[in-house]
Design a protein around this motif. Sequence first.
Motif, short mmCIF file in Angstrom:
data_model
loop_
_atom_site.label_atom_id
_atom_site.label_comp_id
_atom_site.label_asym_id
_atom_site.label_seq_id
_atom_site.Cartn_x
_atom_site.Cartn_y
_atom_site.Cartn_z
N CYS A 1 -3.77 6.29 4.16
CA CYS A 1 -3.60 5.25 3.15
C CYS A 1 -4.70 5.41 2.09
O CYS A 1 -5.87 5.14 2.37
N GLU A 8 -5.38 3.62 -0.52
CA GLU A 8 -5.99 2.35 -0.93
C GLU A 8 -7.12 1.93 0.01
O GLU A 8 -7.91 1.04 -0.33
N ARG A 9 -7.19 2.52 1.19
CA ARG A 9 -8.25 2.21 2.15
C ARG A 9 -9.06 3.46 2.46
O ARG A 9 -9.34 3.77 3.62
N GLU A 61 0.84 -1.19 0.00
CA GLU A 61 0.00 0.00 0.00
C GLU A 61 0.89 1.25 0.00
O GLU A 61 2.11 1.17 0.14
#
Length: 298
Positions: free
Chosen positions: A279, A281-282, A254
């Motif tokens: 983050c 990606e989250r 990530e």
Amino acid sequence: MPIDRDKALTADPSVREIRWSTRDVLLYHLSLGAGADPATGPELSLTYERGLTVLPTFALVAGSGISSGETAGPGLHLPGIDVDLRALLHAGQGLRVHRPLPASGTATLRSRVAEVWDKGRAALVVLESTATGPDGRALWTTTTRVWARGEGGFSQDPGPEDERVTPPDRPADTVLTSVTAPQQALWYRLNGDLNPLHADPATARAAGFDRPILHGLASYGLVGKALVDGVLDGDVTRLTGLDARFAGPLVPGESLTTSVWRTGPAGDGTERLVLHTACPERDGAPVLTHATATVVAS
């Protein structure tokens, strides 16, 4: 064993000699991805022993690498404090660098329990360490905040309210991106933290994670490197302080986005930056919060 706050706070500091080599510094830089981005080239100032400069966050692993024979222990075992590794959570980290770090050297490291607060269901242990060079001058000071689950109830004092760092109500001045590799944690653990949580899928699942996670200090180091690269013109000596709380895990592979707000010169030749790392990606889950950096003003 219940925590004995008085014993912890009055104990003599532990003192040990540490040493590090250019190999330790090179490994640390590589474990943070130095030289991996074709757009920035090999980053020889971080990856080649000739003219090697040292990222300030190396202080957090100096003297604890595998090659030095020192590795992180399985828990917190100090006078008045004896807590199993499984109950511990690295809650926050602070660093003050008093002068540029040498690429190899020795130091005397003095460590003590600076404070222990009773948070009810847990204890908050604040550890402080100062490294002094052979010339008797301080090199760096670290402050580590450790959350010990299930260790509260030893006093009635929860301590003062934690300082909350809130980003200004305006767009960030700079947003920095740090990309991690799938094997990032396997590289980083060679700096000395061999906790299997960062390597063994079974251990990670037992701790409630789908797979091994990256070390909190790796995320911290990645942010430090991003600041040097993206804000400080590659000059490692301009980053003199970094404080952050660990708000959430990062899985190797990530990425991190660090929003930076500049606050202007502080009047002493430095500037305080306010940071927030997430983050993408989250869905922007926070990774480092309540974070600040102290830099030499340009």
